[in-house]
Every structure is written in C-alpha cells, then in structure tokens.
Write a protein that holds these residues in place. Sequence first.
Motif, PDB file in Angstrom:
ATOM      1  N   VAL A   1      -8.744  -1.422   7.478  1.00  0.00           N
ATOM      2  CA  VAL A   1      -7.695  -0.074   7.439  1.00  0.00           C
ATOM      3  C   VAL A   1      -6.337  -0.433   6.892  1.00  0.00           C
ATOM      4  O   VAL A   1      -5.781   0.121   6.215  1.00  0.00           O
ATOM      5  CB  VAL A   1      -7.944   0.843   8.706  1.00  0.00           C
ATOM      6  CG1 VAL A   1      -6.716   1.834   8.803  1.00  0.00           C
ATOM      7  CG2 VAL A   1      -9.214   1.258   8.998  1.00  0.00           C
ATOM      8  N   HIS A   2      -5.748  -1.265   7.819  1.00  0.00           N
ATOM      9  CA  HIS A   2      -4.226  -1.672   7.755  1.00  0.00           C
ATOM     10  C   HIS A   2      -3.947  -2.071   5.993  1.00  0.00           C
ATOM     11  O   HIS A   2      -2.911  -1.653   5.463  1.00  0.00           O
ATOM     12  CB  HIS A   2      -3.679  -2.478   8.550  1.00  0.00           C
ATOM     13  CG  HIS A   2      -4.134  -3.860   8.518  1.00  0.00           C
ATOM     14  ND1 HIS A   2      -5.579  -4.317   8.905  1.00  0.00           N
ATOM     15  CD2 HIS A   2      -3.631  -5.141   7.746  1.00  0.00           C
ATOM     16  CE1 HIS A   2      -5.790  -5.544   8.708  1.00  0.00           C
ATOM     17  NE2 HIS A   2      -4.784  -5.995   7.892  1.00  0.00           N
TER      18      HIS A   2
ATOM     19  N   LYS B   1      -1.619   8.841   8.803  1.00  0.00           N
ATOM     20  CA  LYS B   1      -2.707   9.434   9.691  1.00  0.00           C
ATOM     21  C   LYS B   1      -3.601   8.566   9.964  1.00  0.00           C
ATOM     22  O   LYS B   1      -4.420   8.607  11.195  1.00  0.00           O
ATOM     23  CB  LYS B   1      -3.163  10.944   9.339  1.00  0.00           C
ATOM     24  CG  LYS B   1      -2.278  12.121   9.638  1.00  0.00           C
ATOM     25  CD  LYS B   1      -3.183  13.555   9.414  1.00  0.00           C
ATOM     26  CE  LYS B   1      -2.029  14.478   9.545  1.00  0.00           C
ATOM     27  NZ  LYS B   1      -2.002  15.549   8.783  1.00  0.00           N
ATOM     28  N   GLN B   2      -3.916   7.633   8.987  1.00  0.00           N
ATOM     29  CA  GLN B   2      -5.026   6.758   9.533  1.00  0.00           C
ATOM     30  C   GLN B   2      -4.520   5.527  10.281  1.00  0.00           C
ATOM     31  O   GLN B   2      -5.321   4.615  10.509  1.00  0.00           O
ATOM     32  CB  GLN B   2      -5.412   6.080   7.953  1.00  0.00           C
ATOM     33  CG  GLN B   2      -5.843   7.127   7.053  1.00  0.00           C
ATOM     34  CD  GLN B   2      -6.132   6.560   5.789  1.00  0.00           C
ATOM     35  OE1 GLN B   2      -6.545   5.386   5.276  1.00  0.00           O
ATOM     36  NE2 GLN B   2      -5.754   7.272   4.665  1.00  0.00           N
TER      37      GLN B   2
ATOM     38  N   ILE C   1      -4.298   1.245   3.996  1.00  0.00           N
ATOM     39  CA  ILE C   1      -2.762   1.733   4.057  1.00  0.00           C
ATOM     40  C   ILE C   1      -1.754   1.104   3.460  1.00  0.00           C
ATOM     41  O   ILE C   1      -1.046   1.770   2.424  1.00  0.00           O
ATOM     42  CB  ILE C   1      -2.580   1.907   5.648  1.00  0.00           C
ATOM     43  CG1 ILE C   1      -3.408   2.783   6.567  1.00  0.00           C
ATOM     44  CG2 ILE C   1      -1.099   2.396   5.820  1.00  0.00           C
ATOM     45  CD1 ILE C   1      -3.219   2.577   8.066  1.00  0.00           C
TER      46      ILE C   1
ATOM     47  N   ILE D   1      -1.678   9.623   4.520  1.00  0.00           N
ATOM     48  CA  ILE D   1      -1.708   7.898   4.664  1.00  0.00           C
ATOM     49  C   ILE D   1      -1.595   7.423   6.084  1.00  0.00           C
ATOM     50  O   ILE D   1      -2.437   6.768   6.698  1.00  0.00           O
ATOM     51  CB  ILE D   1      -0.956   7.387   3.863  1.00  0.00           C
ATOM     52  CG1 ILE D   1      -1.276   7.646   2.206  1.00  0.00           C
ATOM     53  CG2 ILE D   1      -0.857   5.740   4.155  1.00  0.00           C
ATOM     54  CD1 ILE D   1      -0.184   6.864   1.069  1.00  0.00           C
TER      55      ILE D   1
ATOM     56  N   ALA E   1      -6.252   4.058  13.054  1.00  0.00           N
ATOM     57  CA  ALA E   1      -7.623   3.027  13.222  1.00  0.00           C
ATOM     58  C   ALA E   1      -7.198   1.710  12.841  1.00  0.00           C
ATOM     59  O   ALA E   1      -7.879   0.835  12.675  1.00  0.00           O
ATOM     60  CB  ALA E   1      -8.383   3.753  12.054  1.00  0.00           C
TER      61      ALA E   1
END
Length: 352
Positions: free
Chosen positions: A5-6, A52-53, A9, A50, A56
């Motif tokens: 995830v990171h 908002k993720q 992002i 973006i 996670a």
Amino acid sequence: MSMPVHTAIESAIAALRATFGSRFEGADTEQSLRDEKAKILGKKGELTAILKQMGAAPPETRRVIGELANVLKGEVEAAFEQRLAAIGRREREAELNATPFDLTLPGRALARAGHAHPISIARDEIVEVLESLGFAVHDGPEVELEENNFTKLGFPPDHPATDMQDSFWTTDGTVLRTHTSNIQVRAMTTHKPPFGFIAPGVVYRRDDDATHSPMFHQVECFLVDEHVTLSHLKGVLAEFADRFFGAGTPIRLRPSYFPFVEPGAEVDVGCPFCRRADGSRTGCGVCKRTGWIEILGCGMIHPVVFEHCGIDPERWTGFAFGMGVERVAVVRYGIPDMRLLFENDPRFLAQF
Ligand code: DAH
C-alpha cells in the motif's frame, strides 16, 4: 503480486507531482485554474483520495508519506499562485492591446434632443410672418447712445423713461436700450426711403415683478414711403394677427401716447383664453375680464423723428410698431403666467 500500500501511495503522489504542472498550464482562465486545483487538493480531490488509503499502510511509512504529501501541497499551491498571476497579467495585456473604447460613439439610449426656447420660437415666427410681408431684418446694439434710444425719438430730456429708476445707464452716458425703437433711428439715419424694416432684439428696463422682467424681447417694425397711412398700419397688423395667431383673430387699436408717433395707439388681440367657438370672448382672469390682451404699441412716425434723422417729413410718411415677444408668446401658446418663460423649468420647456 500487488504492490504494498505505501509504495502504491508514494507512486500515486509521484504521479500527481509529475502532472499537476501541465494541468495548470492547460487552464486558461482563473475559474478553470481554481477548478483544477480543487480537483487535486480539494476535500474530494485526488490527493485526499490517495491519503485515505494511509490507514492501510504500515505505521512506519506514514511519516514519509505525510512529508511527500506536504511537499506536493506546497508545490501545488506555489504553482497555482504563479499560474494565477500569469493569467491575470495576460488578461490585463489583452485589455490594453484591445481596440480602445471609442468615447465618441453615440449612446445606445436615445437622448432627448433639445430645442429652441419658446421665446426664440415665438420671435422666429414673428420674424417669419413679417418677412413674408416684405420687411427686411435690421440689427443694432443693445448698449445704445442716449440719442438713439431717446433723444432723436422725441423723448424730452426729463421724460420719466430716461430716469435712473427706469433705465440701466452705463457710466459714460450710454444706456442699455429700453426698446428696439432705437433701430428706427439707426435705419433712418443710414438709409434713404422707401424702406421697411423689422428689428428683433433684447431690451432692458429697471422692472422686476410678477408681470415684468428686467430683460425682455421686442420686435420693432416700421415702413417709410410716400403716402403711407394709418390704413397701411392697420392692414399689416390685421394680416399679422391672422397669420400669427390664426385666421379671424380680432384686433383693436386704442389711442395711446408714445413720443415718437402721432397718432399713437396700443393694439389688443382677442383673448384666446376665454374665446368661444363663435369668436366672442367671455372675459377671464388673463384678460382681466375685458376679452382683449395688449400686445404692442404703434403709430404714424412723428415728423420730428424724421427731422432728427434727416428725412423730409413733407415728402415721407411712415408707420411703426413694437411688440413684446413674451406677451405675444403668452397669447399664442396659452401660457397662463409670463414668469414661466424665465424660470426654465424643463417640464415647462419640454412642451414646446
Ligand atoms: N417702443 C415702445 C415700447 O417699448 C413700443 C412702441 C410703441 C414701438 C409705438 C413703436 C411704436 O414702434 O410706434 O413700449
């Protein structure tokens, strides 16, 4: 295998960072630029989406992501301001380079056109009627020699009209003419009979009340020839009344005194304010219940005037009359109060 995830992002932030510049460049107006910025930084914008993720993403990556996001925000803000200024400059330049506004263009709203003052309209109509009868226009000065205004017209030196109370005297013995009869003297001393002149003009008297203005207008008319009689005078006056006030307008002559005529008379016209269909008049406030309104003075030119002007009174005779333009205008246009002519209220003047 999907990206952590990171990392996703970070690459999304990087992608945004790589493209916002050209998106701003593509905005041509302040509004489209603001819209574009809102799409990126607004509450429902792309960066918000973006971030908002972030929940996670592993906690230890969040600080880096936050910093990246802040740097991007700062860059977007700075680029926005720059582009905004550029758009403003371009608009001002376009304004300056545009065809200049033409101040001489006529207005779109129809402006009400002005017109002659009722006194001028009346004067012009009087002149027109008398010219149509064959008289020529003669001009003369408003600042006049005592001689031409009074003496040669037969006023004795102590006549009340010559008094300081009645006339405006200048310091050197000239006077603001008190009537247009000065033109009789001027014409007679410079022309050989026969002749017939009219002289419209401004005259001055020390009078200022409900029915008198210190400055008013007259039209002088005079004819000199062999065998001119009172009948000629009466004929011209009747014709004038017919043409100026309307066919069948009655006139009457009342004996009166003026130093420069013999016999002399004042002329009245039938009052139009109380006139019945058959021409008779009931009498009203305007005509002081008489049915008649005075409009002029007249007479047969006095032999003494001829003598003063070098014209042989044994051979030549003549008539003269002088009318007040304001008086005539009042009668002609049915103006109930002469003062209206001098107040210059546009609501009154617009009616002519
Ligand atoms: N000048 C005279 C006045 O101002 C009017 C007048 C009277 C004129 C008789 C004339 C005339 O020509 O014959 O009151």
